[in-house]
Design an enzyme around this catalytic site. Structure first.
Site, short mmCIF file in Angstrom:
data_model
loop_
_atom_site.label_atom_id
_atom_site.label_comp_id
_atom_site.label_asym_id
_atom_site.label_seq_id
_atom_site.Cartn_x
_atom_site.Cartn_y
_atom_site.Cartn_z
N ARG A 156 15.25 25.96 -20.15
CA ARG A 156 14.29 25.53 -21.18
C ARG A 156 14.79 25.83 -22.60
NH1 ARG A 156 12.57 23.98 -16.89
NH2 ARG A 156 10.38 23.81 -16.27
N SER A 192 3.48 24.34 -17.60
CA SER A 192 3.76 25.78 -17.59
C SER A 192 3.57 26.34 -18.99
CB SER A 192 5.20 26.05 -17.17
OG SER A 192 5.41 25.60 -15.86
N GLU A 210 6.32 29.26 -23.02
CA GLU A 210 7.18 28.09 -22.91
C GLU A 210 6.74 27.02 -23.91
OE1 GLU A 210 7.91 24.45 -21.27
OE2 GLU A 210 7.84 25.33 -19.26
N1 EPU Z 1 3.28 31.09 -7.35
C1 EPU Z 1 2.22 31.89 -6.97
N2 EPU Z 1 1.02 31.67 -7.60
C2 EPU Z 1 0.85 30.72 -8.54
C3 EPU Z 1 1.94 29.92 -8.91
C4 EPU Z 1 3.16 30.12 -8.30
O1 EPU Z 1 2.34 32.76 -6.12
O2 EPU Z 1 -0.26 30.59 -9.03
C5 EPU Z 1 4.56 31.26 -6.63
C6 EPU Z 1 4.78 30.06 -5.70
O3 EPU Z 1 4.23 30.30 -4.45
C7 EPU Z 1 6.29 29.99 -5.63
C8 EPU Z 1 6.72 30.49 -7.01
O4 EPU Z 1 5.63 31.20 -7.56
O5 EPU Z 1 6.79 30.88 -4.67
C9 EPU Z 1 7.13 29.36 -7.91
O6 EPU Z 1 6.06 28.45 -8.08
P1 EPU Z 1 6.29 26.87 -8.30
O7 EPU Z 1 7.21 26.36 -7.28
O8 EPU Z 1 4.95 26.26 -8.43
O9 EPU Z 1 7.11 26.77 -9.62
P2 EPU Z 1 6.99 27.55 -10.99
O10 EPU Z 1 8.07 28.57 -11.10
O11 EPU Z 1 5.61 28.06 -11.11
C10 EPU Z 1 8.59 25.92 -12.29
C11 EPU Z 1 8.57 25.19 -13.60
C12 EPU Z 1 7.71 23.94 -13.51
C13 EPU Z 1 8.26 23.06 -12.41
C14 EPU Z 1 8.25 23.85 -11.10
C15 EPU Z 1 8.84 23.09 -9.96
C16 EPU Z 1 8.88 26.85 -15.33
C17 EPU Z 1 8.24 27.65 -16.41
N3 EPU Z 1 8.07 26.06 -14.64
O12 EPU Z 1 7.25 26.38 -12.05
O13 EPU Z 1 7.81 23.26 -14.73
O14 EPU Z 1 7.50 21.88 -12.26
O15 EPU Z 1 9.03 25.06 -11.27
O16 EPU Z 1 10.21 23.05 -10.08
O17 EPU Z 1 10.09 26.92 -15.13
C18 EPU Z 1 6.78 22.96 -16.88
O18 EPU Z 1 7.83 23.40 -17.35
O19 EPU Z 1 5.81 22.63 -17.59
C19 EPU Z 1 6.66 22.90 -15.42
C20 EPU Z 1 5.52 22.53 -14.84
#
Ligand code: EPU
Length: 337
Positions: A161, A236, A333
């Site tokens: 990012r 995010s 972010e």
């Molecule tokens: N998780 C939880 N609780 C929650 C949310 C997530 O336990 O409420 C756990 C999930 O179970 C998983 C891990 O955290 O094990 C990661 O969650 P997720 O796959 O939903 O991805 P993220 O890390 O929360 C990132 C990006 C998203 C992108 C997703 C999918 C960032 C800040 N965010 O989210 O990007 O869509 O991966 O690749 O890197 C954005 O930048 O606006 C965005 C939505």
């Protein structure tokens, strides 16, 4: 001369649904229009800021200068696998365009809100892909030298990012077009479906293809992320923090289900901020006009009529609480204007 609107309402131009106004607003289609608008800013000593999709933005109030909005929306095939898109192309239209033509590389980035011009600034990413993986060249207008510059991907300082456009070129460069090097979908094409349950979702659709990956990613996002038309949000709100590997190991021994991701650099690990916020007890939290999305703790939402101050106050509370519980400092972010 481009039309400059005065006292312009920005409500329709930010996905958080915040009420804010700009002293001046103008659209630009190409570099010549941009040049004349930047000259107007210089003459009048107006600050400027680019708002395209407004999907990663917190507007804190009245903006005293000129908001520039890109409208150039051409997509052209420069070479059989090199695609040029102007800054005002809706990002997901570009993804759809490439998938329809059997050109791979953008399919994992389906259904991300925003415009093409913002993609290199943020180095947008999802489901194991980042914009930097396909970006070959970024074209920008240098507002100090009043000329167009073409920057190769290797000079863009892309990170998680992050890019040169958020660093040394912040407040100076305005992205006008991006060129992407894509890969034809043919035998041997490597689909990137290892992330989370993407593989299973693609299998259910009938196996890997660009359009199946696009459909699966779109469906997962629609399930997890709130529709800005219903609850204002900016995706995010926080970045996934990068912490020393030793700290991650210590945390992992206390919390075996803590999701950790490699950063590509030895000695550091990326932690899922959504998990930290969820475990700290914030998921589904609601207070007045603001809340935390019940299906994804990384997303703050406007429950109706929220102000930027209320959202930022909630984010400060979350940051302080996560720090006290896990010793990790979250950073935002979203861009705050
Ligand atoms: N998780 C939880 N609780 C929650 C949310 C997530 O336990 O409420 C756990 C999930 O179970 C998983 C891990 O955290 O094990 C990661 O969650 P997720 O796959 O939903 O991805 P993220 O890390 O929360 C990132 C990006 C998203 C992108 C997703 C999918 C960032 C800040 N965010 O989210 O990007 O869509 O991966 O690749 O890197 C954005 O930048 O606006 C965005 C939505």
């Amino acid at each position: 001369m481009n039309k400059i609107s005065e006292n312009y309402a920005l409500l329709a131009h930010n996905t958080f649904g915040l009420e804010a106004r700009a002293a001046h607003w103008a659209e630009f289609r190409d570099t010549e229009e941009l040049r004349s608008l930047i000259e107007t800013c210089r003459t009048n000593r107006w600050p400027w800021y680019v708002v395209s999709g407004g999907s990663n933005l917190i507007l804190t109030g009245h903006f005293p200068g000129l908001i520039l909005h890109p409208t150039g929306s051409r997509i052209t095939l420069v070479e059989p696998t090199l695609v040029r898109a102007e800054a005002g192309v809706v990002w997901d239209d570009l993804v759809a365009w490439s998938v329809e033509r059997g050109l791979g590389g953008l399919e994992n980035l389906s259904a991300i809100p925003g415009y093409v011009g913002a993609a290199p600034v943020q180095n947008i990413g999802a489901y194991g892909s980042e914009a930097k993986d396909t970006i070959e060249t970024v074209e920008y207008f240098d507002t100090e030298r009043l000329e167009t510059v073409r920057l190769s991907s290797s000079s863009c300082a892309f990170g998680y990012r992050e890019s040169i456009f958020k660093g040394p070129l912040r407040g100076r460069a305005i992205v006008t077009a991006v060129e992407f090097r894509l890969t034809p979908e043919q035998e041997g094409y490597t689909y990137n479906i290892r992330y989370g349950d993407l593989h299973d979702r693609v299998t259910l659709l009938g196996g890997p293809s660009l359009s199946h990956v696009r459909s699966a990613v779109t469906a997962i996002r629609n399930e997890k992320l709130p529709d800005p038309a219903v609850s204002g949000n900016a995706g995010s709100f926080f970045k996934n923090p990068v912490i020393p590997a030793a700290q991650a190991e210590a945390l992992k021994s206390q919390h075996p289900d803590l999701p950790l991701y490699p950063t590509g650099e030895k000695g550091s690990v990326k932690v899922a901020a959504g998990w930290l916020i969820d475990r700290a007890g914030w998921k589904g939290f609601r207070s007045g006009t603001v809340g935390v999305h019940p299906r994804q703790a990384l997303v703050l939402i406007n429950l109706g009529g929220a102000t930027a101050q209320e959202i930022l106050q909630l984010s400060d509370q979350i940051i302080a609480d996560v720090e006290s519980k896990f010793g990790i400092l979250l950073s935002k972010e979203v861009n705050v204007l």
